[in-house]
Design a protein around this motif. Structure first.
Motif, PDB file in Angstrom:
ATOM      1  N   THR A 204       0.866  -1.172   0.000  1.00  0.00           N
ATOM      2  CA  THR A 204       0.000   0.000   0.000  1.00  0.00           C
ATOM      3  C   THR A 204       0.904   1.222   0.000  1.00  0.00           C
ATOM      4  O   THR A 204       1.825   1.319   0.807  1.00  0.00           O
ATOM      5  N   ILE A 205       0.634   2.102  -0.941  1.00  0.00           N
ATOM      6  CA  ILE A 205       1.561   3.214  -1.166  1.00  0.00           C
ATOM      7  C   ILE A 205       0.878   4.538  -0.866  1.00  0.00           C
ATOM      8  O   ILE A 205      -0.277   4.750  -1.241  1.00  0.00           O
ATOM      9  N   LEU A 206       1.595   5.425  -0.189  1.00  0.00           N
ATOM     10  CA  LEU A 206       1.114   6.788   0.000  1.00  0.00           C
ATOM     11  C   LEU A 206       1.980   7.722  -0.843  1.00  0.00           C
ATOM     12  O   LEU A 206       3.210   7.756  -0.687  1.00  0.00           O
ATOM     13  N   MET A 207       1.333   8.452  -1.755  1.00  0.00           N
ATOM     14  CA  MET A 207       2.050   9.420  -2.590  1.00  0.00           C
ATOM     15  C   MET A 207       1.723  10.821  -2.087  1.00  0.00           C
ATOM     16  O   MET A 207       0.549  11.191  -1.982  1.00  0.00           O
ATOM     17  N   ILE A 208       2.762  11.580  -1.777  1.00  0.00           N
ATOM     18  CA  ILE A 208       2.547  12.959  -1.336  1.00  0.00           C
ATOM     19  C   ILE A 208       2.462  13.840  -2.583  1.00  0.00           C
ATOM     20  O   ILE A 208       3.422  13.921  -3.356  1.00  0.00           O
ATOM     21  N   ALA A 209       1.341  14.483  -2.784  1.00  0.00           N
ATOM     22  CA  ALA A 209       1.146  15.275  -3.998  1.00  0.00           C
ATOM     23  C   ALA A 209       1.956  16.571  -3.954  1.00  0.00           C
ATOM     24  O   ALA A 209       2.090  17.194  -2.902  1.00  0.00           O
ATOM     25  N   GLU A 210       2.474  16.960  -5.101  1.00  0.00           N
ATOM     26  CA  GLU A 210       3.121  18.269  -5.261  1.00  0.00           C
ATOM     27  C   GLU A 210       2.069  19.203  -5.842  1.00  0.00           C
ATOM     28  O   GLU A 210       1.452  18.918  -6.866  1.00  0.00           O
ATOM     29  N   HIS A 211       1.831  20.316  -5.171  1.00  0.00           N
ATOM     30  CA  HIS A 211       0.749  21.208  -5.610  1.00  0.00           C
ATOM     31  C   HIS A 211       0.981  22.601  -5.046  1.00  0.00           C
ATOM     32  O   HIS A 211       1.842  22.796  -4.181  1.00  0.00           O
ATOM     33  N   ASP A 212       0.218  23.552  -5.550  1.00  0.00           N
ATOM     34  CA  ASP A 212       0.310  24.912  -5.005  1.00  0.00           C
ATOM     35  C   ASP A 212      -1.042  25.329  -4.412  1.00  0.00           C
ATOM     36  O   ASP A 212      -1.422  26.503  -4.502  1.00  0.00           O
ATOM     37  N   ASN A 213      -1.748  24.384  -3.832  1.00  0.00           N
ATOM     38  CA  ASN A 213      -3.094  24.549  -3.259  1.00  0.00           C
ATOM     39  C   ASN A 213      -4.171  24.663  -4.336  1.00  0.00           C
ATOM     40  O   ASN A 213      -5.236  24.069  -4.225  1.00  0.00           O
TER      41      ASN A 213
ATOM     42  N   ALA B 200       7.243  10.709  -2.762  1.00  0.00           N
ATOM     43  CA  ALA B 200       6.911  12.042  -3.246  1.00  0.00           C
ATOM     44  C   ALA B 200       7.747  12.285  -4.485  1.00  0.00           C
ATOM     45  O   ALA B 200       8.799  11.668  -4.652  1.00  0.00           O
ATOM     46  N   PRO B 201       7.307  13.171  -5.367  1.00  0.00           N
ATOM     47  CA  PRO B 201       8.169  13.553  -6.474  1.00  0.00           C
ATOM     48  C   PRO B 201       9.409  14.262  -5.931  1.00  0.00           C
ATOM     49  O   PRO B 201       9.342  14.872  -4.859  1.00  0.00           O
ATOM     50  N   THR B 202      10.534  14.174  -6.653  1.00  0.00           N
ATOM     51  CA  THR B 202      11.725  14.914  -6.244  1.00  0.00           C
ATOM     52  C   THR B 202      11.511  16.389  -6.571  1.00  0.00           C
ATOM     53  O   THR B 202      11.565  16.797  -7.724  1.00  0.00           O
ATOM     54  N   THR B 203      11.225  17.144  -5.544  1.00  0.00           N
ATOM     55  CA  THR B 203      11.070  18.596  -5.659  1.00  0.00           C
ATOM     56  C   THR B 203      11.692  19.146  -4.391  1.00  0.00           C
ATOM     57  O   THR B 203      12.009  18.375  -3.475  1.00  0.00           O
ATOM     58  N   THR B 204      11.820  20.447  -4.286  1.00  0.00           N
ATOM     59  CA  THR B 204      12.392  20.979  -3.045  1.00  0.00           C
ATOM     60  C   THR B 204      11.476  20.653  -1.869  1.00  0.00           C
ATOM     61  O   THR B 204      11.931  20.529  -0.741  1.00  0.00           O
TER      62      THR B 204
END
Ligand SMILES: Cc1cc2nc3c(=O)[nH]c(=O)nc-3n(C[C@H](O)[C@H](O)[C@H](O)COP(=O)(O)OP(=O)(O)OC[C@H]3O[C@@H](n4cnc5c(N)ncnc54)[C@H](O)[C@@H]3O)c2cc1C
Ligand SMILES: Cc1cc2nc3c(=O)[nH]c(=O)nc-3n(C[C@H](O)[C@H](O)[C@H](O)COP(=O)(O)OP(=O)(O)OC[C@H]3O[C@@H](n4cnc5c(N)ncnc54)[C@H](O)[C@@H]3O)c2cc1C
Lengths: 308, 249
Positions: A2-11, A89-93
């Motif tokens: 079971t995977i949890l993906m943290i979304a990258e977003h600006d709200n 999570a995607p590789t972002t800052t």
């Protein structure tokens, strides 16, 4: 699994790189939940619900997540972690800020910027500015990692997953958001653009970047830069391509007045086609370029714009 | 306030490394080693805070083989007051490095710990965040500006979309990005002086931290090499090739 993906977003909206990371999660297999953490992030959560193949979206919307503070967001994910075998999570800052903190709190291993999924516990990542690739494995029960966007295709967005509210609020009060100074650009994002044109020290100043922008506008391209151009103050930091800036892999990368240091190459050498414009025939950039023009950029770039 | 600054020994970032013949690791024999460039920025920032009267002492910590003393000496020559080496012959994972550092923090009680944002060898970018987590402290990663007033740090971070400014409670962990400062070159007299500054060596095995690796490196390989292409005679020829040969515009 079971995977949890943290979304990258600006709200307001979901960043495309989340879709690349979802593809990596799909390759691991199992149920995928997407977590959207922010303040007034309802529309980002709705956008996330359209990602194909996910089980549900979980959304934590609270003022204490303004600015996606690492302390509060990592503490929140920690409360949810027991449900998951992988947290990604995607590789972002933002991903790089939060997930190592989470991994230490869970006393588990963390893999930074994976470029391939070999199996549920084995991944590849680059080291030494992209000059070597390591295959790494862990037996830890929860695996935490960030995913390089350019290494995975985009997942589709024709789904309709349920959105569930996470009511926990984890406000540690260790840090607070003060302000942000965001780049505003009508052009595509550097990391997802299909064409990128970058300028280096050879551009001489910030104003001269306008000749690159004209080409970019004709091609629908994003504009990037070398570290030297950022350090010299020609352009802002969010434009830096390289080992310690952004990694890009567009269909076409045009390097203008850039010598081709290994740290720059680390950020663009996976591009499909590379073009170099440089007046020095011995510049190392020509060793990786499919097409080179040995020319003064102040002649060649305007000429290119005219020819398009 | 005391500052702990972390310095890592890495291969010189401008040297092309090679993968070992058996694909088990990177061949570092005879490769020139150096202080991680981001750690130099960390040391510079700590020393500037001391020069500004905000910090009272700067302690440089490295974790690695005996030779990491060279990188501690570099930090001392730049202005750090004393050094600590946690000696370990085998490579240590970031989480272990963070746990060992936690032990030093408990002893030294610094108000601020400054690290680089990433090592140019492993490109991990994780040790500072892990350390902040273990300590339960605030973290300011990828810093391009740092101002201390009272018990707070006003910190500007380089983020993908531009710049973000946070207020952090102290004690805190900060990791440096490229634009935070321009590190000084140590002068010859300062290099000489650094040789006499105290440098304490501790064995990693004595600190009560489990050093067992949890990550297995199965293989290290060389990425596909890109071949250089052709130098063209004119812009017209370039546009033609991009359109017809590659179909990218
Ligand atoms: C820890 C560390 C991290 C780093 N991270 C990065 C990174 O993420 N990204 C990055 O890019 N760099 C990075 N660097 C810096 C890197 O080593 C180089 O210094 C940098 O990439 C050089 O930028 P440049 O090619 O623009 O400048 P230069 O190397 O100065 O090259 C300028 C080029 O422009 C050409 N030129 C000049 N005038 C003209 C003209 N009129 N017409 C045509 N050509 C012209 C010159 O021939 C030359 O080749 C890093 C370095 C370190 C130590
Ligand atoms: C040949 C070799 C092979 C290795 N193989 C592996 C491996 O397979 N897996 C693995 O996890 N590790 C391995 N290591 C260890 C690795 O290089 C690091 O020491 C460790 O992972 C922590 O640093 P980092 O690169 O993650 O730091 P990052 O998080 O990228 O570095 C950020 C900052 O943390 C600080 N820092 C990090 N490490 C130290 C340190 N040791 N001393 C002082 N400051 C430090 C510095 O300020 C640095 O700028 C290997 C080392 C060697 C020499």
């Amino acid at each position: 699994m079971t995977i949890l993906m943290i979304a990258e977003h600006d709200n307001k909206s979901l960043k495309e790189i989340t879709l690349n990371a979802i593809t990596a999660a799909t390759q691991i297999g199992g149920d995928i939940d997407v977590l959207v953490v922010g303040e007034n992030c309802g529309s980002a959560a709705e956008a996330a619900a359209t990602i194909s193949g996910i089980r549900r979206v979980r959304v934590a919307d609270h003022a204490c997540y303004n600015g996606q503070l690492a302390e509060n967001v990592a503490a929140l994910i920690q409360t949810l972690a027991g449900d998951y075998s992988h947290i990604m999570a995607p590789t972002t800052t933002s991903g790089k800020n939060i997930l190592p903190r989470l991994a230490a709190a869970l006393d588990t291993s963390y893999f930074s910027d994976i470029i391939s999924v070999e199996s549920a516990d084995t991944f590849k990542r680059t080291i030494y500015a992209g000059n070597a690739i390591e295959t790494v494995q862990t037996a830890d029960s929860i695996k935490v990692m960030t995913v390089r966007g350019t290494a995975f295709e985009l997942a589709a967005q024709d789904g309709n997953a349920p959105v569930e509210v996470v009511s926990e609020v984890t406000d540690l009060g260790l840090s607070s958001f003060v302000s942000e100074d965001l780049a505003v650009s009508e052009r595509p994002e550097l990391t997802s653009a299909s064409i990128v044109i970058s300028g280096g020290r050879g551009m001489q100043n910030g104003e001269n970047f306008s000749i690159l922008e004209k080409v970019a506008d004709k091609l629908g391209a994003a504009v990037g830069a070398s570290r030297a151009a950022v350090d010299a103050g020609f352009v802002p930091n969010d434009m830096q391509v390289g080992q310690t800036g952004k990694i890009v892999a567009p269909d076409l990368y045009i390097a203008v007045g850039i010598s081709g240091a290994i740290q720059h190459l680390a950020g663009m050498k996976d591009s499909k086609v590379i073009v170099a414009i440089n007046k020095d025939p011995d510049a190392p950039i020509f060793q990786v370029a499919d097409y080179g023009l040995v020319a003064d950029l102040f002649d060649a770039v305007p000429e290119l714009e005219q020819a398009l | 306030m005391k500052i702990l600054v972390m310095v890592k020994r890495v291969s010189d970032p401008n040297v092309m490394i090679r993968v070992s013949a058996d694909n088990s690791s990177v061949d570092l024999n005879n490769v020139k080693m150096a202080i991680n460039p981001f750690c130099e920025i960390a040391v510079e920032e700590a020393v500037r805070l001391k020069e500004a009267g905000i910090a009272t002492e700067v302690v440089a910590l490295s974790i690695g083989g005996t030779q990491s003393q060279e990188q501690i000496r570099t930090a001392l020559a730049m202005g750090a007051d004393r050094g600590i080496l946690i000696e370990s012959e085998g490579p240590l994972e970031s989480l272990t490095v963070a746990k060992l550092t936690q032990k030093i923090i408990e002893e030294e009680q610094p108000g601020l710990v400054i690290l680089g944002k990433q090592s140019t060898d492993t490109d991990n970018s994780q040790t500072g965040q892990m350390l902040a987590s273990l300590m339960g402290w605030a973290q300011g990663t990828f810093a391009s500006k740092l101002e201390i007033s009272g018990e707070k740090i006003n910190l500007t971070r380089e983020v993908d979309s531009g710049l973000q400014t946070l207020s952090l409670s102290m004690p805190a962990v900060v990791t440096c990005d490229l634009r935070l400062n321009e590190p000084r070159f140590a002068s010859l007299p300062n290099i000489m002086k650094a040789k006499r500054k105290p440098l304490d060596v501790k064995a990693a095995g004595d600190l009560g931290v489990d050093l067992t690796p949890r990550i297995k490196t199965l293989m290290v390989e060389t990425p596909n090499e890109r071949q250089g292409g052709t130098v063209l005679g004119s812009v017209a020829e370039l546009v033609e090739k991009l359109k017809t040969e590659k179909g990218v515009i």
